[in-house]
Design a protein around this motif. Structure first.
Motif, PDB file in Angstrom:
ATOM      1  N   LEU A 168       1.985  -3.839  -0.650  1.00  0.00           N
ATOM      2  CA  LEU A 168       2.437  -2.672  -1.419  1.00  0.00           C
ATOM      3  C   LEU A 168       1.294  -2.069  -2.229  1.00  0.00           C
ATOM      4  O   LEU A 168       1.118  -0.850  -2.271  1.00  0.00           O
ATOM      5  CB  LEU A 168       3.575  -3.077  -2.358  1.00  0.00           C
ATOM      6  CG  LEU A 168       4.996  -3.110  -1.775  1.00  0.00           C
ATOM      7  CD1 LEU A 168       5.971  -3.647  -2.796  1.00  0.00           C
ATOM      8  CD2 LEU A 168       5.423  -1.726  -1.320  1.00  0.00           C
ATOM      9  N   GLU A 169       0.503  -2.942  -2.880  1.00  0.00           N
ATOM     10  CA  GLU A 169      -0.590  -2.460  -3.709  1.00  0.00           C
ATOM     11  C   GLU A 169      -1.667  -1.787  -2.866  1.00  0.00           C
ATOM     12  O   GLU A 169      -2.273  -0.795  -3.290  1.00  0.00           O
ATOM     13  CB  GLU A 169      -1.197  -3.629  -4.502  1.00  0.00           C
ATOM     14  CG  GLU A 169      -0.278  -4.216  -5.559  1.00  0.00           C
ATOM     15  CD  GLU A 169       0.111  -3.189  -6.609  1.00  0.00           C
ATOM     16  OE1 GLU A 169      -0.764  -2.414  -7.025  1.00  0.00           O
ATOM     17  OE2 GLU A 169       1.287  -3.148  -6.998  1.00  0.00           O
ATOM     18  N   TYR A 170      -1.905  -2.312  -1.672  1.00  0.00           N
ATOM     19  CA  TYR A 170      -2.926  -1.753  -0.794  1.00  0.00           C
ATOM     20  C   TYR A 170      -2.525  -0.360  -0.312  1.00  0.00           C
ATOM     21  O   TYR A 170      -3.338   0.569  -0.304  1.00  0.00           O
ATOM     22  CB  TYR A 170      -3.136  -2.691   0.396  1.00  0.00           C
ATOM     23  CG  TYR A 170      -4.392  -2.428   1.188  1.00  0.00           C
ATOM     24  CD1 TYR A 170      -5.650  -2.657   0.637  1.00  0.00           C
ATOM     25  CD2 TYR A 170      -4.335  -1.959   2.488  1.00  0.00           C
ATOM     26  CE1 TYR A 170      -6.806  -2.432   1.361  1.00  0.00           C
ATOM     27  CE2 TYR A 170      -5.483  -1.731   3.222  1.00  0.00           C
ATOM     28  CZ  TYR A 170      -6.721  -1.970   2.650  1.00  0.00           C
ATOM     29  OH  TYR A 170      -7.858  -1.741   3.367  1.00  0.00           O
ATOM     30  N   VAL A 171      -1.269  -0.227   0.082  1.00  0.00           N
ATOM     31  CA  VAL A 171      -0.756   1.073   0.520  1.00  0.00           C
ATOM     32  C   VAL A 171      -0.823   2.076  -0.632  1.00  0.00           C
ATOM     33  O   VAL A 171      -1.251   3.224  -0.471  1.00  0.00           O
ATOM     34  CB  VAL A 171       0.691   0.941   1.045  1.00  0.00           C
ATOM     35  CG1 VAL A 171       1.301   2.313   1.288  1.00  0.00           C
ATOM     36  CG2 VAL A 171       0.719   0.120   2.328  1.00  0.00           C
ATOM     37  N   LYS A 172      -0.415   1.633  -1.815  1.00  0.00           N
ATOM     38  CA  LYS A 172      -0.462   2.496  -3.000  1.00  0.00           C
ATOM     39  C   LYS A 172      -1.895   2.921  -3.303  1.00  0.00           C
ATOM     40  O   LYS A 172      -2.167   4.092  -3.617  1.00  0.00           O
ATOM     41  CB  LYS A 172       0.132   1.748  -4.200  1.00  0.00           C
ATOM     42  CG  LYS A 172       0.104   2.538  -5.499  1.00  0.00           C
ATOM     43  CD  LYS A 172       0.676   1.695  -6.636  1.00  0.00           C
ATOM     44  CE  LYS A 172       0.575   2.439  -7.963  1.00  0.00           C
ATOM     45  NZ  LYS A 172       1.107   1.609  -9.088  1.00  0.00           N
ATOM     46  N   LEU A 173      -2.843   1.971  -3.199  1.00  0.00           N
ATOM     47  CA  LEU A 173      -4.250   2.268  -3.464  1.00  0.00           C
ATOM     48  C   LEU A 173      -4.773   3.335  -2.508  1.00  0.00           C
ATOM     49  O   LEU A 173      -5.428   4.304  -2.935  1.00  0.00           O
ATOM     50  CB  LEU A 173      -5.084   0.994  -3.329  1.00  0.00           C
ATOM     51  CG  LEU A 173      -6.600   1.178  -3.365  1.00  0.00           C
ATOM     52  CD1 LEU A 173      -7.044   1.701  -4.727  1.00  0.00           C
ATOM     53  CD2 LEU A 173      -7.304  -0.137  -3.023  1.00  0.00           C
ATOM     54  N   LEU A 174      -4.501   3.198  -1.208  1.00  0.00           N
ATOM     55  CA  LEU A 174      -4.979   4.159  -0.224  1.00  0.00           C
ATOM     56  C   LEU A 174      -4.436   5.547  -0.508  1.00  0.00           C
ATOM     57  O   LEU A 174      -5.150   6.550  -0.397  1.00  0.00           O
ATOM     58  CB  LEU A 174      -4.597   3.711   1.177  1.00  0.00           C
ATOM     59  CG  LEU A 174      -5.282   2.446   1.712  1.00  0.00           C
ATOM     60  CD1 LEU A 174      -4.754   2.103   3.094  1.00  0.00           C
ATOM     61  CD2 LEU A 174      -6.790   2.604   1.738  1.00  0.00           C
ATOM     62  N   LYS A 175      -3.162   5.631  -0.873  1.00  0.00           N
ATOM     63  CA  LYS A 175      -2.553   6.932  -1.162  1.00  0.00           C
ATOM     64  C   LYS A 175      -3.157   7.549  -2.425  1.00  0.00           C
ATOM     65  O   LYS A 175      -3.365   8.768  -2.487  1.00  0.00           O
ATOM     66  CB  LYS A 175      -1.037   6.771  -1.306  1.00  0.00           C
ATOM     67  CG  LYS A 175      -0.342   6.443   0.013  1.00  0.00           C
ATOM     68  CD  LYS A 175       1.163   6.357  -0.152  1.00  0.00           C
ATOM     69  CE  LYS A 175       1.845   6.122   1.204  1.00  0.00           C
ATOM     70  NZ  LYS A 175       3.313   6.018   1.069  1.00  0.00           N
ATOM     71  N   ASN A 176      -3.446   6.713  -3.433  1.00  0.00           N
ATOM     72  CA  ASN A 176      -4.057   7.227  -4.660  1.00  0.00           C
ATOM     73  C   ASN A 176      -5.501   7.670  -4.436  1.00  0.00           C
ATOM     74  O   ASN A 176      -5.963   8.644  -5.026  1.00  0.00           O
ATOM     75  CB  ASN A 176      -4.004   6.166  -5.764  1.00  0.00           C
ATOM     76  CG  ASN A 176      -2.606   5.973  -6.324  1.00  0.00           C
ATOM     77  OD1 ASN A 176      -1.783   6.880  -6.258  1.00  0.00           O
ATOM     78  ND2 ASN A 176      -2.330   4.804  -6.848  1.00  0.00           N
ATOM     79  N   VAL A 177      -6.230   6.942  -3.575  1.00  0.00           N
ATOM     80  CA  VAL A 177      -7.597   7.317  -3.251  1.00  0.00           C
ATOM     81  C   VAL A 177      -7.613   8.657  -2.536  1.00  0.00           C
ATOM     82  O   VAL A 177      -8.477   9.510  -2.773  1.00  0.00           O
ATOM     83  CB  VAL A 177      -8.274   6.228  -2.385  1.00  0.00           C
ATOM     84  CG1 VAL A 177      -9.555   6.759  -1.745  1.00  0.00           C
ATOM     85  CG2 VAL A 177      -8.571   5.000  -3.228  1.00  0.00           C
ATOM     86  N   LYS A 178      -6.645   8.856  -1.652  1.00  0.00           N
ATOM     87  CA  LYS A 178      -6.571  10.131  -0.911  1.00  0.00           C
ATOM     88  C   LYS A 178      -6.393  11.317  -1.862  1.00  0.00           C
ATOM     89  O   LYS A 178      -6.917  12.420  -1.615  1.00  0.00           O
ATOM     90  CB  LYS A 178      -5.424  10.084   0.100  1.00  0.00           C
ATOM     91  CG  LYS A 178      -5.359  11.294   1.010  1.00  0.00           C
ATOM     92  CD  LYS A 178      -4.225  11.204   2.000  1.00  0.00           C
ATOM     93  CE  LYS A 178      -4.172  12.467   2.859  1.00  0.00           C
ATOM     94  NZ  LYS A 178      -3.041  12.420   3.822  1.00  0.00           N
ATOM     95  N   LYS A 179      -5.706  11.112  -2.971  1.00  0.00           N
ATOM     96  CA  LYS A 179      -5.484  12.175  -3.959  1.00  0.00           C
ATOM     97  C   LYS A 179      -6.790  12.617  -4.621  1.00  0.00           C
ATOM     98  O   LYS A 179      -6.905  13.736  -5.120  1.00  0.00           O
ATOM     99  CB  LYS A 179      -4.513  11.717  -5.045  1.00  0.00           C
ATOM    100  CG  LYS A 179      -3.096  11.486  -4.548  1.00  0.00           C
ATOM    101  CD  LYS A 179      -2.218  10.970  -5.686  1.00  0.00           C
ATOM    102  CE  LYS A 179      -0.808  10.655  -5.218  1.00  0.00           C
ATOM    103  NZ  LYS A 179       0.021  10.110  -6.300  1.00  0.00           N
ATOM    104  N   LEU A 180      -7.804  11.743  -4.595  1.00  0.00           N
ATOM    105  CA  LEU A 180      -9.077  12.068  -5.242  1.00  0.00           C
ATOM    106  C   LEU A 180      -9.849  13.153  -4.491  1.00  0.00           C
ATOM    107  O   LEU A 180     -10.704  13.818  -5.063  1.00  0.00           O
ATOM    108  CB  LEU A 180      -9.947  10.815  -5.353  1.00  0.00           C
ATOM    109  CG  LEU A 180      -9.469   9.734  -6.328  1.00  0.00           C
ATOM    110  CD1 LEU A 180     -10.346   8.496  -6.219  1.00  0.00           C
ATOM    111  CD2 LEU A 180      -9.474  10.263  -7.764  1.00  0.00           C
ATOM    112  N   ILE A 181      -9.549  13.313  -3.196  1.00  0.00           N
ATOM    113  CA  ILE A 181     -10.281  14.323  -2.436  1.00  0.00           C
ATOM    114  C   ILE A 181      -9.391  15.523  -2.086  1.00  0.00           C
ATOM    115  O   ILE A 181      -9.810  16.441  -1.455  1.00  0.00           O
ATOM    116  CB  ILE A 181     -10.906  13.727  -1.171  1.00  0.00           C
ATOM    117  CG1 ILE A 181      -9.838  13.266  -0.163  1.00  0.00           C
ATOM    118  CG2 ILE A 181     -11.798  12.566  -1.509  1.00  0.00           C
ATOM    119  CD1 ILE A 181     -10.416  12.835   1.171  1.00  0.00           C
TER     120      ILE A 181
END
Length: 282
Positions: A269-282
């Motif tokens: 869950l944390e990994y999926v959340k991290l990837l989605k949050n990283v995508k928001k940075l760009i």
């Protein structure tokens, strides 16, 4: 945050593989138990050595089967999980962040000598790019009694952003005005990096080479929001056309076990959340 349908379906397919491996271990355990019962009936006086031998077989069998299961998942789960989050993500297992880059930026007060990494996750979209990897960084320490040995300096996540913009000077955005200490033992020292204090943004402090800032508010707000979503301290270094984000104490804690379902792994869950949050940075 709940699992999406695609990711849940993916985990269930791997769960079937786990059950298959568990059945193999169960069959071995059954054979060992039956042989020990038979040995107890025939040779009671020597039952203890038989029981010990059976225990060794069970432990050895579990280790071999669990190791094979782990390798199967490590090579298949992460790439497919990344793809389910966004098809533009890809995983490069053998890629690592450049040690010379870290030393040139003077992020750490000691020279980094070794890096341990599980590879990099890369996202390219509309001319922008992000790389992220869980890393352990170590420096060499020379002790008069012990000789040369490595000391851990950072253990967490490093994100590299290329947003298609150039920054006029080096900047550092971090947690508060106090010295930023990492969980692994090193710290960020703005004066050592050649930076001066610019000002504060709530709990964050900004430093630059000339003590002034011409950073756009958009990227700063995105980074602050990133911190709120992940609930982890971070430090961001801006240089030329890149932003390097160091997230302290964020680890790859995925542990594979035949006796533990993937759906109960908080890391997923944390990994999926991290990837989605990283995508928001760009």
């Amino acid at each position: 945050m709940e699992y999406g349908t695609d990711i849940l379906s993916l985990l269930q397919s791997f769960e079937l593989q786990r059950v298959a491996w568990l059945k193999k271990f169960g069959l071995i355990a059954l054979i060992v138990v039956l042989l020990n019962i038979l040995f107890f009936i025939k040779f009671r006086s020597n039952f203890l050595p038989s029981l010990l031998f059976g225990f060794i077989i069970l432990v050895g069998s579990y280790y071999i089967l669990n190791t094979k299961y782990k390798k199967q998942l490590q090579n298949a789960l992460i790439p497919k999980l990344i793809e389910k989050v966004d098809p533009n993500f890809r995983w490069e297992k053998d890629k690592k962040i450049d040690i010379e880059l870290l030393n040139r930026l003077k992020i750490f007060s000691h020279k980094i000598e070794t890096i341990t990494s599980d590879g990099e996750v890369i996202l390219q979209d509309a001319g922008k790019k992000v790389n992220l990897s869980f890393v352990t960084l170590e420096s060499m320490k020379i002790d008069t009694e012990e000789g040369e040995h490595f000391t851990k300096r950072f253990d967490g996540l490093i994100i590299e952003l290329k947003l298609g913009k150039n920054y006029n000077q080096k900047y550092l955005l971090g947690e508060g005005e106090k010295r930023a200490e990492f969980e692994a033992g090193d710290y960020i020292n703005p004066p050592y990096m050649g930076l001066k204090f610019v000002g504060s943004f709530g709990d964050f402090s900004l430093y630059s080479e000339d003590g002034e800032s011409r950073l756009e508010d958009t990227i700063v707000q995105k980074l602050i929001e990133f911190k709120k979503e992940n609930k982890k301290d971070f430090w961001a270094i801006f240089e030329k056309d890149r932003v390097y984000i160091l997230v302290d104490d964020m680890h790859n804690t995925l542990e594979f076990s035949l006796f533990q379902t993937l759906e109960t792994q908080n890391f997923i869950l944390e990994y999926v959340k991290l990837l989605k949050n990283v995508k928001k940075l760009i």
